[in-house]
Design a protein around this motif. Sequence first.
Motif, PDB file in Angstrom:
ATOM      1  N   HIS A  88      -2.599   6.121   0.907  1.00 32.97           N
ATOM      2  CA  HIS A  88      -2.465   6.790   2.205  1.00 32.97           C
ATOM      3  C   HIS A  88      -2.713   8.295   2.079  1.00 32.97           C
ATOM      4  O   HIS A  88      -1.895   9.121   2.496  1.00 32.97           O
ATOM      5  N   ASN A 131       0.811  -1.224   0.000  1.00 33.20           N
ATOM      6  CA  ASN A 131       0.000   0.000   0.000  1.00 33.20           C
ATOM      7  C   ASN A 131       0.839   1.266   0.000  1.00 33.20           C
ATOM      8  O   ASN A 131       0.410   2.311  -0.505  1.00 33.20           O
ATOM      9  N   SER A 132       2.045   1.200   0.567  1.00 31.72           N
ATOM     10  CA  SER A 132       2.849   2.412   0.769  1.00 31.72           C
ATOM     11  C   SER A 132       3.877   2.635  -0.326  1.00 31.72           C
ATOM     12  O   SER A 132       4.810   3.417  -0.141  1.00 31.72           O
ATOM     13  N   GLU A 189       4.781   6.125  -1.144  1.00 30.80           N
ATOM     14  CA  GLU A 189       5.580   6.815  -0.126  1.00 30.80           C
ATOM     15  C   GLU A 189       7.034   6.358  -0.181  1.00 30.80           C
ATOM     16  O   GLU A 189       7.950   7.159   0.035  1.00 30.80           O
ATOM     17  N   TRP A 190       7.249   5.085  -0.463  1.00 33.47           N
ATOM     18  CA  TRP A 190       8.621   4.593  -0.559  1.00 33.47           C
ATOM     19  C   TRP A 190       9.374   5.233  -1.718  1.00 33.47           C
ATOM     20  O   TRP A 190      10.586   5.429  -1.638  1.00 33.47           O
TER      21      TRP A 190
END
Length: 416
Positions: free
Chosen positions: A286, A261-262, A265-266
């Motif tokens: 997110h 899911n992230s 962001e990574w």
Amino acid sequence: MTTYANYLPDEILLEVLVYIEAWDTRSRQATLARFCAVNRQWYDVAIRPLYDSPFLTGRAYDLFVRTICPSVLAHIKLSPLQNLIRVLDLSHIIHQGTKSTTARLLGRTKAGLQVFIAPQASFAVNCWASLSKCERLRVLDLSLVSECISFQSLAQTLRRLGLLEAIYLPRCTSSYEGLSMNVRWPPKLAHLSLSGKVNGKFLWDLLRQPDHFPPSLHSLSILHSPGLDHTGIRPLLQNLENSLTTVELRDLPNVKHGRLNSVLEWLPHLTSLTIALDYIDSRFGHMPADWTPASWPAARPLQSLTLVTSGQTSINPSRCFTAIDLYTLIDERYLGRLRYLNIAQSSEWENEHEGAEIGALEMLLVDDLDRENWEQRRWHYADINMDGRGDMAFDEWLKTGQGRRMGARLRMLKDR
């Protein structure tokens, strides 16, 4: 009687070839072959595009081999056509080829070869020596190779191929041990596709030595790796977070539902993402709870999103990432830069409510978001050359050639 010209200038013939180049591979090749058979002039004009990227399968492959390799020994009889080949695609060759023939073809075409796609069953140790001499090679695709290859030979070959820009490692491997510490990635490498047994010491070496990758590396694919889970994928992506802009994640059976899911962001600079719906859920992206129109300038840089499936069954239906979730991310402009949306038919989004969600997504992406970005000159429209287009309406812009190329679109992918 109607008279016909028996001679046409080369310029007119070249214009005809430009039209033929837009056709699919098989139709183009058959038409170019007939084109070459008209007379000597037409042959001289069309022979180069005919052999530039041949479509090889079945009997056509046997004829191609006899043409390029008229003799087993190159110094006895050379083919005048061998230096015309830039793309050698043997992906359709399974059982009719031999390992020695593949090595021979590589040796004959080495002068001009830029793209090589290895066959499934006829690539072996005797091919490495010939492959290492293809010094103009830019794309090396070994993804279909079914036998375990020598990674020591691969590492030695990569040192000779300084112009390589894309490497696709094979899916079927017993181990990558011995590759990671010895490999010197080509200085111009832009894309790397990891498949097979990407775990253990090989993965550890990749995580421990991110500086070994050239700064030109901006695209990474991880697929068909049964031993790799999110705990290995996350640090690998984060080690390359400053350079990666394109990522593909699919066919990873050990990655559980919602574990990726992230990924946005990574990878803060990610502009193109291909990911299986099996690895994300309703929390994908997110988006902050306090996201407001004032936050729109901070929208994610993602411009292209491709959603496929990997066939996992251990998925909680109540947490699935749906078309409604994606609609919200776009409508709130959290994905305000998104332009290209590709959705696999296997997602079955078209079947839900008779495809109403897909229609709504397309209207939001094409009619609302892209129009808004054009009118406010945001993102990809900010630096566009506006000579004579200062007051052009969005509908007029879409009718221009540049507008059709840059405009947003949604596609449903068949057989995916």
